[in-house]
Scaffold this motif. Structure first.
Motif, PDB file in Angstrom:
ATOM      1  N   ASP A 144      -5.425  -1.292  -4.800  1.00  0.00           N
ATOM      2  CA  ASP A 144      -4.927  -2.476  -3.456  1.00  0.00           C
ATOM      3  C   ASP A 144      -6.047  -2.673  -2.945  1.00  0.00           C
ATOM      4  OD1 ASP A 144      -3.331  -2.780  -1.816  1.00  0.00           O
ATOM      5  OD2 ASP A 144      -3.550   0.017  -1.254  1.00  0.00           O
ATOM      6  N   GLU A 145      -6.180  -4.127  -3.055  1.00  0.00           N
ATOM      7  CA  GLU A 145      -6.506  -5.048  -2.897  1.00  0.00           C
ATOM      8  C   GLU A 145      -8.392  -5.201  -2.777  1.00  0.00           C
ATOM      9  OE1 GLU A 145      -5.633  -6.666   0.923  1.00  0.00           O
ATOM     10  OE2 GLU A 145      -3.740  -6.542   1.268  1.00  0.00           O
ATOM     11  N   GLU A 201      -5.849   1.405  -0.381  1.00  0.00           N
ATOM     12  CA  GLU A 201      -6.566   1.167   0.681  1.00  0.00           C
ATOM     13  C   GLU A 201      -7.786   1.159   1.737  1.00  0.00           C
ATOM     14  OE1 GLU A 201      -3.532  -0.940   3.218  1.00  0.00           O
ATOM     15  OE2 GLU A 201      -4.390  -2.556   2.782  1.00  0.00           O
ATOM     16  N   SER A 257       0.631  -0.576   0.170  1.00  0.00           N
ATOM     17  CA  SER A 257       0.112   0.017  -0.215  1.00  0.00           C
ATOM     18  C   SER A 257       1.433   1.229   0.065  1.00  0.00           C
ATOM     19  CB  SER A 257      -0.700   0.042   1.360  1.00  0.00           C
ATOM     20  OG  SER A 257      -1.317  -1.056   1.295  1.00  0.00           O
TER      21      SER A 257
HETATM   22 MG   LIG Z   1      -1.994  -3.072   1.909  1.00  0.00          MG
END
Ligand SMILES: [Mg+2]
Ligand SMILES: Nc1ncnc2c1ncn2[C@@H]1O[C@H](COP(=O)(O)OP(=O)(O)OP(=O)(O)O)[C@@H](O)[C@H]1O
Lengths: 308, 281
Positions: free
Chosen positions: A152-153, A80, A41
């Motif tokens: 991010d994710e 994130e 991140s």
């Molecule tokens: Mg992260």
């Protein structure tokens, strides 16, 4: 195209990103993998200039993100940490972003539709479910029709249908020639969409590779064989590119470079009895764990060391 | 450790035709304007500010009227030489609280909600965001302050008509009422800058209250000679100099007061700019 050169970020004593060098190329999905706290991140925040590198550089298509005249058209990012005012509606959030670049309202409606937010677009985003919030973040990332999409994710909080939707979206975006950079700490998830992998642990680059190469280096697929005549079978199977291991005196062999089907056929042809024939798939997850074990273990053993 | 260097040629640039957008100052200004009005707290606080500006003057005017017509056996000192302007400006003290809080919310709210990350990814040069916020909020607070003061004056003046406090709308009165609007505009920007520096709603509001109430209060504990030197230059006193109808010996002239308050505001905005550029978001 994203290029990081000796990218480093320290927060006080803590080095979150430690001399990262990598290049993310257009036209395919690049997975950004690493255990918790690996610095994924942080790296992504530095790419879009939210955090300034302590040293080193990271550029998007040859320039620092802030130097582009149309940043949202360069990189669309889903970060994130939450990045949306909960009191603002999805529509108002996207509209405010669109104004900065002179992006037309039509485009706002397009991304709302593309992310399936039509029914909630006029609701305050604070009332959104986790998945809806994630979709709104993705809508914002797509708003500028960016050459690079960085998520991010992205599957966090999405239901299976949503996960599938993301997978298709990523493949589609890469197919359109865009640079797609997606982080995750789940290898299994990445293996389904990513072609390239950048693996980090404790802020350092562990591997810059492809899914294929990672499997190959982890030993490929192995077939476990138990037979009445291991010595003879060994001779019959051996060929260039085939590896066979087995303890002397044991009826068991481990074969790589030949499929279970081929081994079974050879054995039948020569009348050799087989007691077991099992294909072992080296899981990517295992390969990943092997790579990152050190960086994870370090955390686990540190208290013990300092006690000693 | 495995390191495979990818040597494939870079794929072609996107095949989809893409329109050309550009981040502009005007666009950023529009964005901040739309962000300001698209949260409910804005509308609530603006309403509160207007209610305070008009309402407190109205209450004061009624009190004044009843004292005067009730034989005036003991008139509060505050009311002795009251005018409809001074009665109106009772509301400024409360109006500035509402507008200060709104300024802090507008700036610090970006950090507490995380929306600053969206904002700064859209405008990564950062400073245009601050200039736009300051412009949007300065104009809004000035307009609300001015409209509120004039409306308050009309109401107050109507209530006290026939008493000594009644005034006609002369140049001096208009200067005083515009002055109140100017004060509220500048103090609103100052509050927003404090919010941007502290990046916290609670911190920003506390700092703002310290500036307009605590510090003037503390000053009264200092030796009188100091008070005379420092007092007039505080933001709140400089502001009072702008909107007071009759010159007072312990205040600056309206022009000087405006300059001093502007100075404070510029200082705070400079601090906010320095923070914004220098720190990770
Ligand atoms: Mg992260
Ligand atoms: N603003 C910050 N201040 C101090 N430390 C930070 C900050 N941001 C990140 N860190 C630290 O830097 C390290 C890397 O964090 P980062 O969030 O980048 O990891 P990650 O790879 O995204 O992890 P995860 O998979 O859990 O999301 C962590 O140890 C984290 O505690």
């Amino acid at each position: 195209m994203i290029e990081a050169r000796q990218l480093t970020k320290r927060y006080g004593e803590k080095t979150a990103v430690d001399g990262l060098d990598f290049t993310v190329r257009p036209g395919s999905v690049t997975g950004f993998l690493g255990p918790n706290g690996a610095g994924k991140s942080t790296t992504m925040r530095m790419i879009v200039g939210l955090d300034a590198p302590t040293s080193g550089t990271v550029t998007v298509r040859g320039r620092r993100y802030a130097q582009h005249s149309s940043p949202l058209q360069e990189v669309g990012a889903l970060l994130e940490a939450k990045s949306i005012h909960p009191g603002r509606t999805a529509f108002d959030h996207l509209t405010a972003l669109a104004y900065t670049h002179g992006i037309p309202k039509r485009r706002v409606h397009e991304v709302i539709e593309q992310t399936g937010l039509q029914s909630v677009a006029r609701k305050r985003s604070g009332a959104f479910s986790l998945g809806m919030g994630q979709r709104l973040g993705i809508a914002a990332a797509l708003l500028g029709d960016p050459a690079t999409v960085m998520l991010d994710e992205p599957v966090n909080g999405l239901d299976p249908e949503g996960v599938l939707w993301i997978r298709n979206l990523l493949t589609q975006l890469a197919g359109e020639g865009r640079t797609v950079f997606v982080s995750s700490h789940l290898m299994s998830e990445m293996a389904l969409v990513a072609e390239h992998l950048i693996i980090v642990g404790r802020g350092r680059l562990l591997a810059d590779t492809t899914v294929e190469a990672l499997v190959r280096d982890a030993g490929g697929d192995t077939v476990a064989v138990a037979t009445a005549d291991p010595a003879r079978l060994r001779d019959l199977l051996s060929a260039p590119g085939v590896q066979i291991t087995g303890e002397p005196g044991s009826e068991r062999l481990a074969v790589t470079g030949r499929s279970a089907r081929e081994i079974g056929a050879v054995a039948a042809e020569h009348g050799i009895a087989l007691y077991e024939l099992t294909q072992h798939r080296v899981s990517l997850e295992e390969a990943f764990m092997n790579l990152t074990r050190e960086s994870v273990e370090y955390h686990a053993t540190r208290p013990a060391r300092s006690a000693a | 450790m495995t390191t495979v260097t990818d040597t494939r040629p870079a794929a072609a640039t996107p095949t989809v035709p893409r329109p050309v957008y550009k981040v502009t100052g005007r666009g950023t200004l529009r964005s901040e304007w739309s962000k300001f009005w698209s949260v409910r707290s804005t509308w609530i606080t603006v309403a509160l500010a207007l209610i305070a500006l008009v309402g407190f003057g109205t209450i004061a005017a009624f009190r004044y009227k009843s004292m005067m017509s009730g034989g005036a056996r003991h008139v509060d000192r505050d009311f002795l030489d009251a005018t409809s302007v001074s009665l109106t400006l009772f509301g400024v003290n409360f109006g500035q609280l509402a507008l200060g809080v709104l300024g802090v919310l507008f700036a610090a709210g970006e950090y507490t909600t995380g929306s600053i990350r969206s904002t700064l990814t859209a405008v990564p040069k950062r400073l245009p965001v601050l200039w736009s916020k300051v412009a949007v909020y300065g104009v809004v607070a000035f307009v609300i302050g001015t409209v509120g003061s004039f409306a308050g004056f009309l109401v107050t003046n109507a209530i006290v008509s026939g008493t000594a406090a009644h005034l006609s709308l002369t140049g001096d009165v208009a200067r005083s009422l515009f002055g109140a609007g100017l004060y509220l505009g500048l103090i609103g920007v100052l509050a927003a800058a404090l919010g941007a520096i502290l990046r916290s709603v609670a911190g920003g509001i506390s700092a703002f209250i310290a500036v307009i109430m605590l510090i003037p209060g503390l000053l009264s504990l200092l030796p009188t000679s100091w008070q005379g030197h420092v007092g007039p230059y505080l933001p709140s006193s400089a502001g009072e100099a702008i909107y007071t109808l009759h010159q007072q010996s312990d205040l600056l002239t309206p022009g000087k007061g405006a300059l001093v308050l502007l100075g404070w505001t510029v200082l705070a905005v400079a601090g906010a700019a320095w923070r914004l550029v220098g720190r990770d978001a």
